[in-house]
Design an enzyme around this catalytic site. Structure first.
Site, PDB file in Angstrom:
ATOM      1  N   ASP A  88      30.259   2.806  75.600  1.00  0.00           N
ATOM      2  CA  ASP A  88      30.395   2.262  76.952  1.00  0.00           C
ATOM      3  C   ASP A  88      31.796   1.693  77.096  1.00  0.00           C
ATOM      4  O   ASP A  88      32.239   0.915  76.252  1.00  0.00           O
ATOM      5  CB  ASP A  88      29.348   1.172  77.224  1.00  0.00           C
ATOM      6  CG  ASP A  88      29.372   0.777  78.696  1.00  0.00           C
ATOM      7  OD1 ASP A  88      29.182   1.669  79.550  1.00  0.00           O
ATOM      8  OD2 ASP A  88      29.664  -0.390  79.003  1.00  0.00           O
ATOM      9  N   ARG A 544      29.183  50.058  64.793  1.00  0.00           N
ATOM     10  CA  ARG A 544      27.778  49.609  64.798  1.00  0.00           C
ATOM     11  C   ARG A 544      26.832  50.793  64.989  1.00  0.00           C
ATOM     12  O   ARG A 544      25.891  50.737  65.783  1.00  0.00           O
ATOM     13  CB  ARG A 544      27.560  48.602  65.924  1.00  0.00           C
ATOM     14  CG  ARG A 544      28.063  47.223  65.662  1.00  0.00           C
ATOM     15  CD  ARG A 544      27.289  46.217  66.499  1.00  0.00           C
ATOM     16  NE  ARG A 544      27.883  44.918  66.412  1.00  0.00           N
ATOM     17  CZ  ARG A 544      28.809  44.459  67.247  1.00  0.00           C
ATOM     18  NH1 ARG A 544      29.252  45.227  68.215  1.00  0.00           N
ATOM     19  NH2 ARG A 544      29.313  43.250  67.112  1.00  0.00           N
TER      20      ARG A 544
END
Ligand SMILES: Cc1cn([C@H]2C[C@H](O)[C@@H](COP(=O)(O)OP(=O)(O)OP(=O)(O)O)O2)c(=O)[nH]c1=O
Length: 634
Positions: A88, A544
């Site tokens: 804070d 891939r």
């Protein structure tokens, strides 16, 4: 650097930052800390006059912010945190505490008080170490079963033990003498409204500041240096006399996850604050109590096994994935991109979804770091903006859609695959093979979107892993949407590139093309690389592809390529990385395919077996390894 070792201590812990402040998130992210953001719902209404000093108020507020999040997460099993950080920041001039202005007049009042004067900026910080001791034993994880989405008869009886380390940092700032006109010009910029004292030193507000004595980041919202010292002090090793154990049975109860919503979830009652003294009473502003449990764990006095955070994360990972897929399917990130930030109720209205469950979904997405919650509502985080908005340059929306619609089903049949050896991928891809993609246009498009979004992440790495400028033509076998072809044409201005893929794929590839001169050197040729003649090329590319085929098919394909490749020609193979022989590949890429994970050396030997020499290996990012071989003379 003091932070690096400390980061190592936190690396395997679930760290939560209980703050909506983008500045705090940026400061901690830049320092390399991995954390989730769960903004606190603690209403900053502590009675200022009841604190002896401004910094005592800031420390207590920081503590309550952190404890509220710790309590809520403990109760709701969103993600059982190990460490919750609250902060804070306040501005103090004289005995007056200035927080965020409520409106422009309030901002004017604050800035006028600061005008030409020296003031202090205090940031209170609380580091809350959590140890769940509930009836079901230690540790809690993301428990998003159907039942937990239904109203719960009563919250768990579990108790949350917390141990709090707290401190504050003070920085002195002096404003120049500022004209009325300049003050209003600054106020009308809008910058003051979400900042303590009504200014942002890191932005336009820097123009108001004559000098700063002390930690600059402390003014921005988080005293990083002091925080590092505190962590170092906590973990190397804590001194028994510093330890103070505080049990928070008084963690304010919040409604069940089901009922929790902005309007209903009141803040925790300050009166239920931690037992023991108010924050910040010590003159040096540095009151640290390291957790005793931590000390015991570090010094071996604790016989219990270390908390299995990683294992629990693995057990719950699928729930987080399903939350992500559901949010993508609902186009949540698109709605927030165009119309955010939005309150949960507004999101539900726009998506025509149930308000309660939408609130839960948003909360979990925030806990996963996909959304950020501010007073104005939910908005996309940077990673969501980059990768989860469907029309983004780097969108992975297609991959999420495909994984949800198809790969998910494959993994639900994993037991069958293991028991019967059947390749469940064939059950999905196979279905695509047998029924031919053409008979299922939507399935084909989903597959292409997935491959397109995944290939975008690595195409540049693959195209530049080796210098391919000696080749005049390339053929990307199974090149799908041509994303790699585009990268190759971009990188090598001389190169002519052919994308060779099934007819039902090439006929849909047009929708993925973007303009640009390099497209003049790219052509799409329909065909099946197992049956049809391969287009002529100096360089053949497999990205891939090998991972999806059993050995017999794989050797057939490599043999066809070897026969088509002239001496001196090349074969470039890009596959998911398998570190050592037979190791399983990164789960994020494994799709239970029929192919075997291969190490770079195995790929090298594979190409050599099919007549390629001078085989070299490189890495493409952390996802793929790239292998280039040259066709030897027969
Ligand atoms: C003085 C000053 C404050 N600030 C910001 C830091 C904090 O974000 C904000 C102070 O309000 P805080 O209540 O400390 O923090 P917050 O409301 O932004 O977020 P949360 O309560 O969820 O933790 O003011 C600046 O950004 N620059 C400055 O120069």
């Amino acid at each position: 650097m003091v932070l690096c070792p400390v980061i190592g201590k936190l690396q395997h812990k679930r760290v939560v930052l209980a703050s909506a402040s983008p500045r705090r998130q940026e400061i901690l992210s830049n320092a390399g800390l991995r954390f989730e953001v769960v903004p606190s719902r603690f209403k900053e209404k502590l009675h200022k006059a009841s604190f002896a000093t401004p910094y005592a108020y800031a420390v207590e507020t920081a503590k309550q912010k952190a404890l509220e999040v710790a309590g809520r997460m403990h109760q709701k099993d969103l993600r059982a945190p190990d460490v919750v950080i609250g902060a804070d920041t306040i501005v103090a001039v004289g005995a007056m505490i200035l927080e965020k202005p409520v409106d422009k007049q309030d901002a004017y009042r604050m800035l006028s008080r600061l005008n030409g004067k020296e003031h202090s900026v205090f940031t209170g910080v609380a580091i809350v170490h959590c140890c769940s001791k509930d009836i079901s034993g230690p540790g809690r994880t993301l428990r998003l079963t159907l039942s937990s989405w239904a109203p719960r008869a009563h919250p768990t009886d579990g108790r949350l033990d917390t141990e709090v380390s707290e401190f504050y940092e003070e920085t002195t700032v002096k404003f120049s003498e500022l004209s009325e006109e300049l003050l209003w010009e600054y106020i009308n910029s809008g910058e003051p409204m979400d900042k303590a004292g009504g200014y942002g030193i890191q932005a336009l507000g820097g123009m108001l500041v004559e000098y700063v004595h002390g930690d600059f980041l402390n003014v921005v919202g988080f005293p990083l240096n002091h925080f590092c010292k505190e962590l170092a002090r906590l973990y190397y090793p804590p001194r028994p006399e510093d330890l103070r154990r505080v049990r928070h049975d008084s963690i304010p109860a919040v409604d069940t996850f089901e009922n929790l919503s902005d309007s209903e979830a009141g803040g925790s009652d300050p009166g239920q604050s931690a037992k023991g003294g108010r924050g910040g009473e010590q003159a040096d502003g540095d009151r640290s109590q390291a957790p005793r449990a931590l000390d015991a764990a570090l010094n071996g006095a604790d016989s219990r096994p270390p908390f299995p955070t990683g294992l629990l994360e693995l057990m719950d990972g699928f729930k987080a994935s399903k939350v992500l897929f559901t949010a993508c399917k609902l186009r949540l990130f698109d709605v927030l991109k165009d119309q955010g930030p939005l309150q949960a109720a507004d999101v539900a209205r726009k998506l025509s979804t149930c308000a309660g469950r939408t609130e839960q979904l948003l909360g979990v997405c925030a806990a996963l770091g996909l959304l950020e919650k501010t007073r104005r509502g939910y908005g996309n985080t940077e990673v969501a903006t980059l990768h989860l908005v469907s029309d983004g340059e780097h969108s992975l929306q297609g991959l999420a859609e495909y994984n949800d619609a198809h790969v998910w089903g494959v993994f639900t049949r994993l037991g069958l695959a293991v028991r019967e050896g059947a390749d469940q991928t064939r059950g999905v891809l196979g279905a695509m093979e047998e029924e031919r993609l053409s008979q299922n246009r939507e399935l084909t498009l989903q597959f292409m979107r997935a491959k397109h979004s995944l290939s975008k992440l690595t195409a540049h790495h693959v195209a530049t892993a080796f210098d391919l400028s000696r080749f005049a033509s390339a053929c990307d076998l199974g090149g799908c949407t041509g994303i790699l072809a585009r990268e190759l044409a971009q990188e090598y201005p001389r190169l002519q590139v052919t994308v060779f893929d099934l007819p039902e794929v090439t006929e849909l590839s047009g929708g993925f093309q973007r303009g640009g001169r390099q497209t003049e050197r790219i052509r799409f040729v329909p065909g099946d690389f197992f049956k049809d003649s391969l287009p002529e090329a100096d360089l053949y590319v497999l990205s891939r592809i090998l991972q999806d085929w059993p050995d017999d098919k794989l050797h057939k394909l490599l043999s066809r390529i070897s026969s088509s490749c002239r001496p001196g020609g090349g074969l470039l193979v890009a596959e998911a990385v398998a570190e050592e022989e037979g190791a399983s590949r990164s789960p994020r890429l494994r799709t239970l395919s029929a192919g075997q994970p291969r190490s770079p050396d195995e790929h090298r030997r594979l190409l050599q077996r099919h007549g390629f020499r001078d085989v070299r290996v490189a890495r493409a990012g952390d996802l793929l390894c790239v292998v280039l071989g040259t066709r030897a003379a027969p």
